[in-house]
Enzyme design. Structure first.
Site, short mmCIF file in Angstrom:
data_model
loop_
_atom_site.label_atom_id
_atom_site.label_comp_id
_atom_site.label_asym_id
_atom_site.label_seq_id
_atom_site.Cartn_x
_atom_site.Cartn_y
_atom_site.Cartn_z
N ASN A 103 0.75 -1.09 -0.19
CA ASN A 103 0.12 0.01 0.07
C ASN A 103 0.79 1.38 0.03
OD1 ASN A 103 -2.18 -1.72 0.21
ND2 ASN A 103 -2.45 -1.47 2.36
N VAL A 104 0.29 2.22 -0.64
CA VAL A 104 1.09 3.39 -0.58
C VAL A 104 0.48 4.62 0.04
CG1 VAL A 104 1.98 2.97 -2.92
CG2 VAL A 104 -0.26 4.15 -2.72
N HIS A 120 6.09 -0.71 -2.60
CA HIS A 120 5.53 -0.03 -3.85
C HIS A 120 5.72 1.75 -3.49
CE1 HIS A 120 3.01 -3.46 -4.98
NE2 HIS A 120 4.33 -3.94 -5.35
N CYS A 128 12.20 13.62 -7.72
CA CYS A 128 12.86 14.65 -8.96
C CYS A 128 13.34 13.58 -10.03
CB CYS A 128 14.09 15.26 -8.51
SG CYS A 128 14.38 16.42 -9.96
N CYS A 151 14.84 22.56 -9.21
CA CYS A 151 15.93 22.41 -10.32
C CYS A 151 15.03 22.68 -11.60
CB CYS A 151 16.57 21.15 -10.45
SG CYS A 151 15.62 19.83 -10.68
N SER A 190 -4.93 -9.34 -3.30
CA SER A 190 -5.56 -10.41 -4.53
C SER A 190 -4.59 -11.30 -4.85
CB SER A 190 -6.06 -9.83 -5.51
OG SER A 190 -5.22 -8.73 -6.22
N ASN A 214 -8.34 -12.79 4.12
CA ASN A 214 -8.87 -11.87 2.79
C ASN A 214 -10.43 -12.20 2.58
OD1 ASN A 214 -7.60 -10.20 0.46
ND2 ASN A 214 -8.86 -11.68 -0.77
C1 BV8 Z 1 8.36 -5.55 -11.51
C2 BV8 Z 1 1.47 1.35 -7.94
C3 BV8 Z 1 10.29 -6.22 -12.66
C4 BV8 Z 1 0.29 2.46 -8.64
C5 BV8 Z 1 1.23 -0.90 -8.34
C6 BV8 Z 1 4.16 -6.97 -18.25
C7 BV8 Z 1 5.13 -5.76 -18.45
C8 BV8 Z 1 5.61 -5.29 -17.08
C9 BV8 Z 1 5.49 -5.92 -16.20
C10 BV8 Z 1 4.79 -6.92 -16.08
C11 BV8 Z 1 4.09 -7.61 -17.19
N1 BV8 Z 1 3.54 -8.73 -16.74
C12 BV8 Z 1 3.38 -8.85 -15.46
C13 BV8 Z 1 4.43 -7.93 -15.02
C14 BV8 Z 1 4.72 -7.75 -13.60
C15 BV8 Z 1 3.83 -6.78 -12.92
C16 BV8 Z 1 2.65 -7.41 -12.73
O1 BV8 Z 1 2.61 -8.15 -11.63
N2 BV8 Z 1 1.39 -7.15 -13.17
C17 BV8 Z 1 0.15 -8.21 -12.81
C18 BV8 Z 1 -1.10 -6.87 -12.80
C19 BV8 Z 1 0.10 -9.24 -13.78
N3 BV8 Z 1 4.46 -6.18 -11.75
C20 BV8 Z 1 5.20 -5.05 -12.15
O2 BV8 Z 1 5.50 -4.61 -12.94
C21 BV8 Z 1 6.22 -4.85 -10.71
N4 BV8 Z 1 7.31 -4.71 -11.13
O3 BV8 Z 1 7.75 -6.84 -11.93
O4 BV8 Z 1 9.42 -5.42 -12.00
C22 BV8 Z 1 9.81 -6.09 -14.13
C23 BV8 Z 1 10.17 -4.89 -14.89
C24 BV8 Z 1 9.95 -4.89 -16.11
C25 BV8 Z 1 9.17 -5.72 -16.95
C26 BV8 Z 1 8.80 -6.91 -16.15
C27 BV8 Z 1 9.24 -7.20 -14.82
C28 BV8 Z 1 5.80 -3.61 -10.11
C29 BV8 Z 1 4.66 -3.73 -9.29
C30 BV8 Z 1 4.03 -2.63 -8.66
C31 BV8 Z 1 2.96 -1.98 -9.51
N5 BV8 Z 1 2.26 -0.74 -8.78
N6 BV8 Z 1 0.59 0.15 -7.58
C32 BV8 Z 1 -0.51 3.04 -7.25
O5 BV8 Z 1 -0.83 2.30 -6.22
O6 BV8 Z 1 -0.61 4.02 -7.72
S1 BV8 Z 1 0.35 -2.34 -8.12
C33 BV8 Z 1 -1.09 -2.18 -7.12
O7 BV8 Z 1 -1.50 -3.30 -7.07
C34 BV8 Z 1 -1.12 -1.48 -5.93
O8 BV8 Z 1 0.16 -1.05 -5.48
C35 BV8 Z 1 -1.43 -2.44 -4.85
O9 BV8 Z 1 -0.85 -2.72 -3.97
C36 BV8 Z 1 -1.20 -3.87 -5.78
C37 BV8 Z 1 -1.75 -5.27 -5.38
O10 BV8 Z 1 -3.22 -4.96 -5.44
P1 BV8 Z 1 -3.93 -5.35 -4.07
O11 BV8 Z 1 -3.12 -4.64 -3.14
O12 BV8 Z 1 -3.86 -6.85 -3.89
O13 BV8 Z 1 -5.21 -4.65 -4.03
P2 BV8 Z 1 -6.41 -5.53 -4.99
O14 BV8 Z 1 -7.52 -4.37 -5.02
O15 BV8 Z 1 -6.00 -6.25 -6.15
O16 BV8 Z 1 -7.02 -6.55 -3.89
C38 BV8 Z 1 -7.38 -6.17 -2.78
C39 BV8 Z 1 -8.05 -7.44 -2.02
O17 BV8 Z 1 -8.48 -7.10 -0.84
C40 BV8 Z 1 -9.19 -8.11 -2.78
O18 BV8 Z 1 -8.60 -9.68 -2.93
C41 BV8 Z 1 -10.08 -7.95 -1.60
O19 BV8 Z 1 -10.99 -9.33 -1.49
C42 BV8 Z 1 -9.69 -7.82 -0.39
N7 BV8 Z 1 -10.16 -7.19 0.44
C43 BV8 Z 1 -10.98 -6.03 0.29
N8 BV8 Z 1 -11.71 -5.46 1.51
C44 BV8 Z 1 -11.24 -6.18 2.32
C45 BV8 Z 1 -10.54 -7.46 1.91
N9 BV8 Z 1 -9.69 -8.33 2.64
C46 BV8 Z 1 -9.74 -8.29 4.01
N10 BV8 Z 1 -10.51 -7.33 4.66
C47 BV8 Z 1 -11.20 -6.36 3.81
N11 BV8 Z 1 -12.00 -5.38 4.51
#
Ligand code: BV8
Length: 246
Positions: A103-104, A120, A128, A151, A190, A214
């Site tokens: 989380n951010v 993240h 910058c 800058c 997720s 979850n």
């Molecule tokens: C990386 C910033 C090496 C934004 C985020 C193709 C090209 C490039 C990369 C990739 C590619 N294919 C795959 C990748 C890798 C990619 C990736 O994993 N993609 C996925 C979507 C397939 N990952 C990356 O790019 C990462 N870097 O791999 O570097 C690299 C480099 C180049 C090329 C390849 C690899 C960087 C990942 C970080 C991305 N930035 N956020 C912003 O936040 O502004 S990710 C974003 O998703 C958030 O940060 C968040 O934290 C993250 C995960 O989501 P969740 O937190 O799980 O949230 P979500 O809504 O999905 O789920 C919530 C859950 O809570 C649900 O299940 C729900 O049931 C549950 N819930 C709800 N309420 C409750 C609850 N549970 C309990 N109690 C409740 N009350």
């Protein structure tokens, strides 16, 4: 009082010396922070590729900053919930403890967590694009969009976007504690975004007892040792109560 915590977890918690808690957007949902992939999640109205990537930022920095400014304005009045507070208390109960959050929103720090990695980044920090310097920016709303460094270069959110690598030191630390822990909690995520989505199985392969808390089922629900379905704001305080009495 009937406890939702199974005996197996109570036993494990009694013996645990090192604990890692991975959190995702779900732990902040009860504070009012929208998640990403839920029914009313952020990605339902926005496309991640159009906002949370470096390409999107350099194509249209103002649009990306408008989205982050909107999220910052949404988050700033919100408070941590019982789930954040339980995690902050848990860090005092074990010899080795680390919170690894995706989380951010900064709510874990607001709840008092200090032993924490924000893998993240953090929506309250800017970087910058020329000098790479990181500083806190709490202006809500932002004074100018897109904001600029002294800058003259563009400032960007100090957040890891899709396609960007995580900070090497932070990632190495997260992996080393995950591989060494006795108990690993995956909370409110997720389990879709790499590399964080692999941490639970990494912990299990290294002998940890893995617990998922979850609301919905996830790709790891069938492979963890214990998957508790429900709200983290209700389950985590129960787990903390068990830790305190054990
Ligand atoms: C990386 C910033 C090496 C934004 C985020 C193709 C090209 C490039 C990369 C990739 C590619 N294919 C795959 C990748 C890798 C990619 C990736 O994993 N993609 C996925 C979507 C397939 N990952 C990356 O790019 C990462 N870097 O791999 O570097 C690299 C480099 C180049 C090329 C390849 C690899 C960087 C990942 C970080 C991305 N930035 N956020 C912003 O936040 O502004 S990710 C974003 O998703 C958030 O940060 C968040 O934290 C993250 C995960 O989501 P969740 O937190 O799980 O949230 P979500 O809504 O999905 O789920 C919530 C859950 O809570 C649900 O299940 C729900 O049931 C549950 N819930 C709800 N309420 C409750 C609850 N549970 C309990 N109690 C409740 N009350």
């Amino acid at each position: 009082m009937y406890s939702i915590i199974p005996d197996a977890l109570k036993e494990v918690l009694k013996r645990a010396k090192s604990v890692v808690v991975l959190t995702g957007a779900g732990i902040s949902a009860e504070s009012g922070v929208p998640t990403f992939r839920g029914k009313d999640g952020l990605w339902k109205t926005y496309r991640a590729e159009e906002l949370a990537t470096p390409e999107a930022f350099y194509r249209n920095p103002a649009l990306v900053w408008e989205w982050y400014d909107w999220r910052r304005q949404l988050i700033v009045p919100l408070s941590p919930n019982d789930g954040h507070r339980a995690v902050a208390e848990m860090e005092k109960k074990f010899e080795n403890f680390l919170l690894v959050t995706q989380n951010v929103d900064g709510l874990h720090r607001k709840a008092g967590s200090s032993k924490m990695l924000e893998i993240h980044g953090n929506i309250w920090n800017v970087r910058c694009t020329k000098e790479g310097t990181v500083k806190e920016c709490l202006d809500v709303p932002l004074k100018e969009i897109p904001p600029k460094c002294a800058c003259g270069a563009l400032l960007r959110p100090h957040i890891v976007w899709f396609g960007e690598s995580l900070d090497r030191q932070i990632l190495d630390k997260a992996i080393s504690v995950t591989e060494a822990c006795d108990v690993f909690f995956s909370v409110g995520t997720s389990a879709l975004v790499q590399p964080a989505a692999s941490f639970a199985m990494m912990a299990k392969e290294h002998g940890a007892y893995v617990v998922e808390i979850n609301y919905d089922e996830t790709p790891i629900s069938d492979t963890v040792d214990l998957s508790l379905r429900g709200k983290s704001g209700e389950i985590l305080p129960e787990i903390l109560r068990e830790i305190i009495v054990s």
